[in-house]
Enzyme design. Structure first.
Site, PDB file in Angstrom:
ATOM      1  N   LYS A 113       5.614  13.207   1.035  1.00  0.00           N
ATOM      2  CA  LYS A 113       5.896  12.711  -0.316  1.00  0.00           C
ATOM      3  C   LYS A 113       4.617  12.214  -0.997  1.00  0.00           C
ATOM      4  CE  LYS A 113       8.895   9.130  -0.883  1.00  0.00           C
ATOM      5  NZ  LYS A 113       8.264   8.064  -1.676  1.00  0.00           N
ATOM      6  N   ARG A 159      10.823  -3.501  -9.659  1.00  0.00           N
ATOM      7  CA  ARG A 159       9.662  -3.570  -8.759  1.00  0.00           C
ATOM      8  C   ARG A 159       8.401  -4.019  -9.516  1.00  0.00           C
ATOM      9  NH1 ARG A 159       9.636   1.686  -5.134  1.00  0.00           N
ATOM     10  NH2 ARG A 159       8.036   0.464  -4.067  1.00  0.00           N
ATOM     11  N   GLN A 206      -0.907   2.472  -3.481  1.00  0.00           N
ATOM     12  CA  GLN A 206      -0.572   2.796  -4.870  1.00  0.00           C
ATOM     13  C   GLN A 206      -1.516   2.084  -5.828  1.00  0.00           C
ATOM     14  OE1 GLN A 206       3.615   1.896  -5.224  1.00  0.00           O
ATOM     15  NE2 GLN A 206       4.208   3.630  -3.934  1.00  0.00           N
ATOM     16  N   ASP A 236       6.760   2.289   5.685  1.00  0.00           N
ATOM     17  CA  ASP A 236       7.986   2.980   5.275  1.00  0.00           C
ATOM     18  C   ASP A 236       8.913   3.267   6.461  1.00  0.00           C
ATOM     19  OD1 ASP A 236       7.119   2.966   2.657  1.00  0.00           O
ATOM     20  OD2 ASP A 236       6.209   4.950   2.788  1.00  0.00           O
ATOM     21  N   LYS A 267      10.139  -3.015  -1.940  1.00  0.00           N
ATOM     22  CA  LYS A 267      10.287  -1.551  -1.855  1.00  0.00           C
ATOM     23  C   LYS A 267      11.539  -1.127  -2.633  1.00  0.00           C
ATOM     24  CE  LYS A 267       6.600  -0.767   0.515  1.00  0.00           C
ATOM     25  NZ  LYS A 267       5.488  -0.063  -0.114  1.00  0.00           N
ATOM     26  N   ARG A 296      13.838  -4.539   1.683  1.00  0.00           N
ATOM     27  CA  ARG A 296      14.159  -3.897   2.966  1.00  0.00           C
ATOM     28  C   ARG A 296      14.270  -4.892   4.121  1.00  0.00           C
ATOM     29  NH1 ARG A 296      10.814   1.806   2.316  1.00  0.00           N
ATOM     30  NH2 ARG A 296      12.456   2.826   1.091  1.00  0.00           N
ATOM     31  N   ARG A 337      15.698   5.347   2.605  1.00  0.00           N
ATOM     32  CA  ARG A 337      15.299   5.140   4.007  1.00  0.00           C
ATOM     33  C   ARG A 337      16.317   4.285   4.765  1.00  0.00           C
ATOM     34  NH1 ARG A 337      10.761   8.028   4.070  1.00  0.00           N
ATOM     35  NH2 ARG A 337       9.310   7.724   2.347  1.00  0.00           N
TER      36      ARG A 337
HETATM   37  C1  S3P Z   1       2.708   5.151  -1.078  1.00  0.00           C
HETATM   38  C2  S3P Z   1       2.240   3.921  -0.707  1.00  0.00           C
HETATM   39  C3  S3P Z   1       3.085   2.880  -0.099  1.00  0.00           C
HETATM   40  C4  S3P Z   1       4.384   3.454   0.438  1.00  0.00           C
HETATM   41  C5  S3P Z   1       5.032   4.398  -0.544  1.00  0.00           C
HETATM   42  C6  S3P Z   1       4.110   5.549  -0.851  1.00  0.00           C
HETATM   43  C7  S3P Z   1       1.770   6.109  -1.687  1.00  0.00           C
HETATM   44  O1  S3P Z   1       3.397   1.925  -1.075  1.00  0.00           O
HETATM   45  O2  S3P Z   1       5.282   2.416   0.782  1.00  0.00           O
HETATM   46  O3  S3P Z   1       6.245   4.907  -0.005  1.00  0.00           O
HETATM   47  O4  S3P Z   1       2.093   7.300  -1.775  1.00  0.00           O
HETATM   48  O5  S3P Z   1       0.677   5.688  -2.078  1.00  0.00           O
HETATM   49  P1  S3P Z   1       2.378   0.711  -1.422  1.00  0.00           P
HETATM   50  O6  S3P Z   1       1.110   1.326  -1.807  1.00  0.00           O
HETATM   51  O7  S3P Z   1       2.985  -0.041  -2.553  1.00  0.00           O
HETATM   52  O8  S3P Z   1       2.293  -0.094  -0.172  1.00  0.00           O
END
Ligand code: S3P
Length: 419
Positions: free
Chosen positions: A13, A114, A160, A306, A333, A337, A379
């Protein structure tokens, strides 16, 4: 229960979102194979289309995207809809902050709650303007334009946030540096380097020096280790047999759950290890053994964030106690969670307790029965789906269709490997 079979879980993903965004910002045609055709990735494709990029329907077969270049996006008259997807919304926020127009971003009920301040803060410090309508969630309007470079110290270990800042620097053409409290998934860095951008990582610091253009690149998306975890867990909990999962991304920032499963006693092996487009991939072979509880340390959390719902459900079937701390990020999340996992474990008759930043699960072999309230969290549905697949357990999932967010074919794959 005996398990058997060989499967390829859908494309990763995180890499799918990035492959589409980087193809859109590239200066030619990029061919992408193995994309994850799920609701979250459709949200990224939809947002890029609204901004003027000709993105074909997302399928796992190869698709071609003609990039519009780093500065070729056009304002969207309609709001940009992130759906359920935090990655779409936060990474696109970086791109939009550097694009010279205003964009209103909306999302579903879960995404709207969020926190977006974590991206708004650094992007505002770079010169963008963010308007929030309620708290620091969606809807938000991003007024983008010329930005200045930044050195940012992130409070949360978040790929992110890191990626949003890198993308803002890339599109605005300014240097950026991000210090993280712990290393997080590094797909953006690897993919940008592969497309000709000077990105350097040293410890938990990442810096980007922008270039005039982002090269287009043909890419194959590896299978998602987060999705593979459900089948590794099922195999670990079975009584005999093995499951083979092909082409799984083994990037070390993503494999913490496999290390923990092995520590709990599961038999995991890696075959056919190879490199594919800047990521290592391998076939995972998973088989059962008696499982024991473990301690998951804060330092391990980013590499399995995750996968914690699945690991909590595995812990409910392992001898002794499993304790997780340093995972407060779980509270922001797709659902909270910590509370969703613990409440549902208790609802089906397991012994679990919330901590402010994690949980404790005491395992047993009593049959588990009851109804799981997912709050639409994919999830949670899949983790309890695996627990419910074990003989003797009777677990009903309130919203099984929410798996469409990351793994639309989960239920049929699950029934295929149960002999
Ligand atoms: C992701 C980063 C993670 C993860 C999310 C996907 C990404 O989140 O939990 O499912 O693709 O950069 P965070 O960066 O907020 O920890």
């Amino acid at each position: 229960m005996r398990v058997s079979g060989r499967l390829r879980v859908p494309g990763d993903k995180s890499i799918s979102h990035r492959a589409l965004m980087f193809a859109a910002l590239g200066d030619g045609v990029s061919r992408i194979e193995g994309l994850l055709p799920s609701a979250d990735v459709h949200s990224t494709a939809g947002m890029l289309r609204a901004l003027g990029v000709d993105v074909p329907a997302v399928t796992s077969d190869a698709i071609s995207v003609r990039g519009v270049g780093l500065r070729g996006l056009r304002a969207s008259a309609a709001p940009l809809d992130g759906g359920n997807s935090g990655t779409t919304t936060r990474l696109m926020a970086g791109i939009l902050a550097a694009s010279p127009f205003a964009s209103r971003v909306i999302g579903d009920a879960s995404l709207s709650k969020r926190p977006m301040r974590r991206v708004a803060q650094p992007l505002t410090a770079m010169g963008a303007r963010f308007e929030f309508e309620q708290g620091d969630g969606l809807p938000m309007t991003i007024h983008g334009g010329a930005l200045q470079g930044i050195t940012w110290r992130s409070e949360a270990a978040s790929a992110q946030v890191k990626s949003a800042i890198l993308l803002a620097g890339l599109v605005a053409g300014v240097p950026v540096e991000v210090h993280e409290p712990a290393a997080t998934r590094d797909h953006s860095e690897r993919m940008l380097r592969g497309r000709g951008i000077d990105v350097r990582s040293e410890g938990t610091t990442v810096s980007l020096v922008p270039g005039p253009a982002l090269r287009s690149l043909d890419a194959r998306v590896p299978a998602d280790p987060s999705s593979a975890t459900f089948f590794a867990a099922l195999a670990a909990l079975a009584s005999s047999g093995e499951i083979e999962i092909e082409g799984v991304c083994t990037n070390p920032t993503r494999t913490g759950a496999f290390i923990v499963l092995e520590r709990m006693g599961a038999r995991l092996g890696w075959e056919d290890v190879r490199d594919e487009g800047g990521e290592s991939v391998a076939t995972l072979v998973a088989a059962p053994r008696r499982l024991v509880g473990t301690v998951i340390e804060p330092a391990e959390v980013p590499s399995l964030i995750d996968e914690l719902p699945m690991l909590a459900c595995v812990a409910a079937r392992a001898a002794g106690e499993t304790r997780v701390t340093g995972a407060a990020e779980l509270r922001v999340k797709e659902s909270d969670r910590i509370s969703t996992v613990v409440r549902n474990l208790v609802a089906v008759g397991a012994d679990a307790e919330e901590l402010p930043d994690g949980f404790v699960v005491r395992g047993g072999d009593r049959p588990l029965a009851g109804r799981v309230v997912t709050h639409g969290d994919h999830r949670i549905a899949m983790a309890f789906g695996v627990l419910g697949a074990l003989p003797g357990n009777q677990i009903e999932i309130d919203d099984p269709d929410c798996v469409a967010v990351s793994y639309p074919t989960f239920w049929s794959d699950l029934s295929r490997v149960r002999a």
